[in-house]
Structures are given as C-alpha cells and as structure tokens.
Design a protein around this motif. Structure first.
Motif, PDB file in Angstrom:
ATOM      1  N   ASP A 280       0.855  -1.188   0.000  1.00 35.27           N
ATOM      2  CA  ASP A 280       0.000   0.000   0.000  1.00 35.27           C
ATOM      3  C   ASP A 280       0.886   1.230   0.000  1.00 35.27           C
ATOM      4  OD1 ASP A 280      -2.310   1.507   0.002  1.00 35.27           O
ATOM      5  OD2 ASP A 280      -3.237   0.397   1.647  1.00 35.27           O
ATOM      6  N   TYR A 281       0.266   2.385  -0.231  1.00 36.68           N
ATOM      7  CA  TYR A 281       1.005   3.638  -0.387  1.00 36.68           C
ATOM      8  C   TYR A 281       0.160   4.752   0.214  1.00 36.68           C
ATOM      9  CZ  TYR A 281       4.185   6.840  -2.938  1.00 36.68           C
ATOM     10  OH  TYR A 281       5.107   7.785  -3.282  1.00 36.68           O
ATOM     11  N   VAL A 282       0.646   5.403   1.259  1.00 36.95           N
ATOM     12  CA  VAL A 282      -0.082   6.467   1.942  1.00 36.95           C
ATOM     13  C   VAL A 282       0.711   7.762   1.818  1.00 36.95           C
ATOM     14  CG1 VAL A 282      -1.028   7.264   4.130  1.00 36.95           C
ATOM     15  CG2 VAL A 282      -1.092   4.833   3.564  1.00 36.95           C
ATOM     16  N   VAL A 283       0.043   8.821   1.396  1.00 39.76           N
ATOM     17  CA  VAL A 283       0.709  10.097   1.160  1.00 39.76           C
ATOM     18  C   VAL A 283       0.579  11.013   2.382  1.00 39.76           C
ATOM     19  CG1 VAL A 283       0.774  12.160  -0.298  1.00 39.76           C
ATOM     20  CG2 VAL A 283       0.302   9.919  -1.321  1.00 39.76           C
ATOM     21  N   LYS A 284       1.695  11.604   2.795  1.00 39.27           N
ATOM     22  CA  LYS A 284       1.698  12.595   3.868  1.00 39.27           C
ATOM     23  C   LYS A 284       1.254  13.943   3.319  1.00 39.27           C
ATOM     24  CE  LYS A 284       5.766  10.602   6.212  1.00 39.27           C
ATOM     25  NZ  LYS A 284       7.165  10.891   6.631  1.00 39.27           N
ATOM     26  N   PRO A 285       0.557  14.752   4.103  1.00 36.97           N
ATOM     27  CA  PRO A 285      -0.006  14.441   5.425  1.00 36.97           C
ATOM     28  C   PRO A 285      -1.226  13.546   5.277  1.00 36.97           C
ATOM     29  CG  PRO A 285      -0.688  16.621   4.748  1.00 36.97           C
ATOM     30  CD  PRO A 285       0.257  16.129   3.684  1.00 36.97           C
TER      31      PRO A 285
ATOM     32  N   LEU B 137      -4.541   5.747   8.006  1.00 37.43           N
ATOM     33  CA  LEU B 137      -3.380   4.874   8.167  1.00 37.43           C
ATOM     34  C   LEU B 137      -3.727   3.633   8.978  1.00 37.43           C
ATOM     35  CD1 LEU B 137      -0.367   4.365   7.737  1.00 37.43           C
ATOM     36  CD2 LEU B 137       0.075   5.683   9.825  1.00 37.43           C
ATOM     37  N   LEU B 138      -4.459   3.806  10.071  1.00 31.19           N
ATOM     38  CA  LEU B 138      -4.852   2.662  10.895  1.00 31.19           C
ATOM     39  C   LEU B 138      -5.705   1.682  10.104  1.00 31.19           C
ATOM     40  CD1 LEU B 138      -5.674   4.555  14.213  1.00 31.19           C
ATOM     41  CD2 LEU B 138      -3.790   2.950  13.854  1.00 31.19           C
ATOM     42  N   ALA B 139      -6.613   2.211   9.281  1.00 27.57           N
ATOM     43  CA  ALA B 139      -7.467   1.340   8.483  1.00 27.57           C
ATOM     44  C   ALA B 139      -6.641   0.514   7.504  1.00 27.57           C
ATOM     45  CB  ALA B 139      -8.510   2.172   7.733  1.00 27.57           C
ATOM     46  N   ARG B 140      -5.634   1.139   6.916  1.00 32.20           N
ATOM     47  CA  ARG B 140      -4.790   0.418   5.962  1.00 32.20           C
ATOM     48  C   ARG B 140      -3.929  -0.638   6.662  1.00 32.20           C
ATOM     49  NH1 ARG B 140      -4.494   2.883   0.825  1.00 32.20           N
ATOM     50  NH2 ARG B 140      -5.597   4.869   0.720  1.00 32.20           N
TER      51      ARG B 140
ATOM     52  N   GLY C  63      -3.250  -6.430   7.711  1.00 32.97           N
ATOM     53  CA  GLY C  63      -3.183  -7.420   8.782  1.00 32.97           C
ATOM     54  C   GLY C  63      -4.194  -8.533   8.617  1.00 32.97           C
ATOM     55  N   ARG C  64      -5.388  -8.197   8.103  1.00 30.85           N
ATOM     56  CA  ARG C  64      -6.425  -9.212   7.916  1.00 30.85           C
ATOM     57  C   ARG C  64      -6.074 -10.206   6.825  1.00 30.85           C
ATOM     58  NH1 ARG C  64      -9.916  -4.746   8.839  1.00 30.85           N
ATOM     59  NH2 ARG C  64     -10.130  -4.381   6.602  1.00 30.85           N
ATOM     60  N   ARG C  65      -5.231  -9.792   5.874  1.00 34.75           N
ATOM     61  CA  ARG C  65      -4.927 -10.704   4.780  1.00 34.75           C
ATOM     62  C   ARG C  65      -3.554 -11.336   4.898  1.00 34.75           C
ATOM     63  NH1 ARG C  65      -5.438  -5.420   2.412  1.00 34.75           N
ATOM     64  NH2 ARG C  65      -3.358  -5.053   1.656  1.00 34.75           N
ATOM     65  N   THR C  66      -2.906 -11.217   6.057  1.00 36.96           N
ATOM     66  CA  THR C  66      -1.559 -11.738   6.237  1.00 36.96           C
ATOM     67  C   THR C  66      -1.522 -12.686   7.421  1.00 36.96           C
ATOM     68  OG1 THR C  66      -0.698  -9.628   5.423  1.00 36.96           O
ATOM     69  CG2 THR C  66       0.859 -11.094   6.514  1.00 36.96           C
ATOM     70  N   PRO C  67      -0.856 -13.854   7.296  1.00 42.22           N
ATOM     71  CA  PRO C  67      -0.748 -14.790   8.412  1.00 42.22           C
ATOM     72  C   PRO C  67      -0.068 -14.138   9.605  1.00 42.22           C
ATOM     73  CG  PRO C  67      -0.008 -15.805   6.364  1.00 42.22           C
ATOM     74  CD  PRO C  67      -0.189 -14.344   6.088  1.00 42.22           C
ATOM     75  N   ALA C  68      -0.490 -14.533  10.802  1.00 41.99           N
ATOM     76  CA  ALA C  68       0.077 -13.956  12.028  1.00 41.99           C
ATOM     77  C   ALA C  68       1.568 -14.217  12.156  1.00 41.99           C
ATOM     78  CB  ALA C  68      -0.647 -14.521  13.254  1.00 41.99           C
ATOM     79  N   ALA C  69       2.045 -15.306  11.571  1.00 37.19           N
ATOM     80  CA  ALA C  69       3.464 -15.633  11.686  1.00 37.19           C
ATOM     81  C   ALA C  69       4.340 -14.648  10.948  1.00 37.19           C
ATOM     82  CB  ALA C  69       3.736 -17.044  11.160  1.00 37.19           C
TER      83      ALA C  69
ATOM     84  N   THR D  44     -12.022  -5.070   2.816  1.00 33.34           N
ATOM     85  CA  THR D  44     -12.490  -3.915   3.561  1.00 33.34           C
ATOM     86  C   THR D  44     -13.537  -3.197   2.739  1.00 33.34           C
ATOM     87  OG1 THR D  44     -11.836  -1.846   4.629  1.00 33.34           O
ATOM     88  CG2 THR D  44     -10.661  -2.443   2.627  1.00 33.34           C
ATOM     89  N   SER D  45     -14.372  -2.431   3.404  1.00 34.24           N
ATOM     90  CA  SER D  45     -15.356  -1.616   2.708  1.00 34.24           C
ATOM     91  C   SER D  45     -14.982  -0.144   2.797  1.00 34.24           C
ATOM     92  CB  SER D  45     -16.755  -1.819   3.325  1.00 34.24           C
ATOM     93  OG  SER D  45     -16.759  -1.468   4.694  1.00 34.24           O
ATOM     94  N   TRP D  46     -13.788   0.125   3.310  1.00 38.87           N
ATOM     95  CA  TRP D  46     -13.370   1.498   3.515  1.00 38.87           C
ATOM     96  C   TRP D  46     -13.202   2.203   2.179  1.00 38.87           C
ATOM     97  CZ3 TRP D  46      -8.268   3.951   3.295  1.00 38.87           C
ATOM     98  CH2 TRP D  46      -8.280   5.225   3.865  1.00 38.87           C
ATOM     99  N   GLU D  47     -13.863   3.329   1.968  1.00 38.83           N
ATOM    100  CA  GLU D  47     -13.914   3.986   0.674  1.00 38.83           C
ATOM    101  C   GLU D  47     -12.559   4.521   0.221  1.00 38.83           C
ATOM    102  OE1 GLU D  47     -16.923   6.943   0.838  1.00 38.83           O
ATOM    103  OE2 GLU D  47     -18.569   5.515   1.056  1.00 38.83           O
TER     104      GLU D  47
END
Length: 235
Positions: A99-104, A110-113, A118-124, A194-197
């Motif tokens: 993913d790519y988040v632009v400042k500011p 950021l937390l949503a991303r 995290g939801r699509r990655t194994p805990a290990a 995610t459903s985050w727009e």
C-alpha cells in the motif's frame, strides 16, 4: 500486531509510535534503511505484521529498501511518504509494496490500511499467504494471459510476469468472469477485505500497474462510474 516503523524524523516517529501504541500496536523504530533491514533478519525478534516505510531515508532510498525487504520476506510494506505523484506510487507497488499512503495523512486512514493488510496476512509474518480460491487446481486464461492459481503465477504468451500479491488477486478476480463488470466496491471487498472507501485510490493505482506490467492496456477496461472488467479478445 508488531510494527516496524522506518522513519528518520525523530519527532514524527515518536508522535506516530504513541498513536499506534494507544491502538494496541507494538512499534519498533528504525531510523534508516540499515536498521530496518537488520530488524527483519531471522532471529532478530518476533515477526512483524507490517512495515511502515518512509522513502526519504538518510542512508539509502526507501524504494531500494523496499526491494531488499521484499527479497527476504513477504511481510506487508506500507509506504508512508510525501511523494504524491502517480509514477512514485506505481514504482513502489511494482517493487512489492502492499500500500502507499501520502503525507499528510489522516491517522484513521493509516490505521485502516494497517488493519486491512493485517487481515490478509498470516500472524506468523514472512510467509506468503495463499491466493484466492487456492483449492481450484486450475488456470484461468484470457487471450494471451494465463493465470495459474495454485502457484500464483501469471504468464503472457508463455513468459512469466512478476506481480505483487494484490495485483495477482485483483487480476485473478477479474479473470474469473471475462466481460462481466466488477463494481469498485466489490473489488475492494474481495481483494482488500475492507469496505473502507479510501481504498479506491489504491485500486486505481493497482489497475494502472497491471496494465503496465502486462503490456496490454486494453485488457482491463474501465466502466466509468461503475468499476472494471477484463475484455477477452477471443470471447
């Protein structure tokens, strides 16, 4: 989730680490690329669930660091940078960034991303996750493009084309039903879980990257106001 924050600005890192800690994240701070790569070495500690990578590092370019990270682990990487141009976004995603988040940026964004990767990655951590419908031991074919689902490999006219995980998932989803329009909301739900727009901009960048890598800009058609579809040249 344990996070690796790669940021050379001490004040920015301290403020962000404090916010992440309040939301339950265990944050490790690396001040340059060398420290970041050392933290990701086997045996350096518990695996990380995500790397937040600034591009303006003092010892080496963040793009270079991302490429090195991707060669040694599949831990998700979110680039967090002031570079807002599309070329930089595509370059980062092509190197393997998730993913790519632009400042500011908005902290909630950021937390949503972070939660999304995290939801699509194994805990290990560091172990590549299975692709969509891995139980389907078959390949999808659209014209000259072959998508091998079990080993997550894409070929164009028999030649392999390296894709990032989300690029593969996106292409595989669209290729399941050539000619059928997938709504943007549906794609985001299936690929990003995610459903985050706000993920819409990331979707656009991934579509552009796929068109470039496959060298078939007409393969994925934009249906204005609705979404995207794959155009089967022999369909």
């Amino acid at each position: 989730m344990r996070l690796l924050l790669v940021e050379d600005d001490e004040r920015v890192a301290a403020a962000l680490a404090a916010v992440l800690a309040r939301h339950g994240f265990d944050c490790v701070h690396a001040r340059n690329g060398e420290e970041a790569l050392a933290a990701l070495l086997p045996g350096a500690g518990a695996p990380f669930g995500c790397v937040l990578l600034d591009l303006g590092l003092p010892d080496q370019d963040g793009f270079e660091v991302c490429g090195k990270i991707r060669k040694r682990t599949s831990t998700p990487v979110i680039m967090v940078t002031a570079r807002a141009d599309t070329r930089s976004k595509i370059h980062g995603l092509n190197l393997g960034a998730d993913d790519y988040v632009v400042k500011p940026y908005d902290t909630g964004e950021l937390l949503a991303r972070i939660h999304a990767v995290g939801r699509r990655t194994p805990a290990a951590g560091g172990v590549a996750r299975p692709g969509p419908r891995d139980d389907a031991k078959r390949a999808l074919r659209v014209g000259a493009v072959t998508i091998e689902l079990p080993n997550r490999l894409v070929r164009v006219d028999g030649a392999p084309v390296p894709l990032t995980r989300k690029e593969f998932d996106l292409l595989a989803l669209l290729a399941q039903r050539p000619g059928v329009v997938f709504r943007r909301e549906q794609i985001i739900s299936e690929v990003w879980r995610t459903s985050w727009e706000g993920t819409g901009r990331t979707l656009e960048v991934h579509i552009a990257s796929l068109r470039s890598k496959l060298r078939m800009p007409a393969l994925i058609e934009t249906v204005r106001g609705v979404g995207y579809k794959i155009v089967d040249p022999v369909g």
